[in-house]
Design a protein around this motif. Sequence first.
Motif: not given
Length: 233
Positions: A149-155
Amino acid sequence: MPDQVLITGASRGIGRAAAERFRKEGWRVINVSRSPCTVPDVVNVRVDLAEPGWEPAVEEALRDGASQGRLCVVHNAALYERDDALTMDADHLRRVLEVNVVAPLVLNRLARPLLTDGSSLLYVSSTLGEKAVKGVASYVTTKHALIGMMRATCQDLAGTRVHTACVCPGFTDTEMLREHMGADPAVRASVAGMTTFGRLITPEEIAGVLYTCATTPVLNGAVIHANLGQVER
Ligand SMILES: NC(=O)c1ccc[n+]([C@@H]2O[C@H](COP(=O)([O-])OP(=O)(O)OC[C@H]3O[C@@H](n4cnc5c(N)ncnc54)[C@H](OP(=O)(O)O)[C@@H]3O)[C@@H](O)[C@H]2O)c1
């Protein structure tokens, strides 16, 4: 206008230490948990994140402190239950998902209109976000999910000047860990011996890492291992 941080699960442990740290740095602090945070001047929103209908109270607290300052959200509250990937009941998994994964997603949406330049969405995962041990399947599953979720949030935050990071604590001396270790001092010593420093991490150490993440945009997209070095056996 002051900066503002919303921390889930600041009634104790790592969340409480984070509330203390951000208060010390002059931030307005909102705690979201069932029991109150006793750090002075913290705004308490007493809700159960496992039960539907908590959003309006959180929205109101965020709106009351709305400012041109930064907003940081620390997704810290979690359920850590003993269970098994092969026998777990679906309703049990849904409850753990609700607190550990769904609540962060909903909070991101509530926070979105207030995310000014320099704001941040921080996740608290675990060393069990990247590996598994026996008997805590829902926890392992949801802690892996938070890293995704954090990686998706970053994008999805690209171009907004808002950053995100995920802190993965190791064995930290809190009620959650003490509940799982039990009262036997030999077990505690053996767990402490699983860090390369031979001691447990203090909640204040993790709070310091969270504060650094909130104030350091270059960490955007980072998975931060805050575990004192785990001894691999
Ligand atoms: N301690 C460790 O060794 C360790 C290691 C790796 C990762 N972590 C992670 O660090 C974070 C904090 O852990 P901790 O050790 O400080 O845990 P803790 O002492 O058990 O505190 C958990 C917090 O979550 C809140 N919470 C739990 N269920 C909730 C619910 N249904 N609704 C609202 N709030 C709820 C609790 O508040 P109320 O009970 O008042 O609701 C409490 O403030 C967690 O994400 C955990 O997975 C901890």
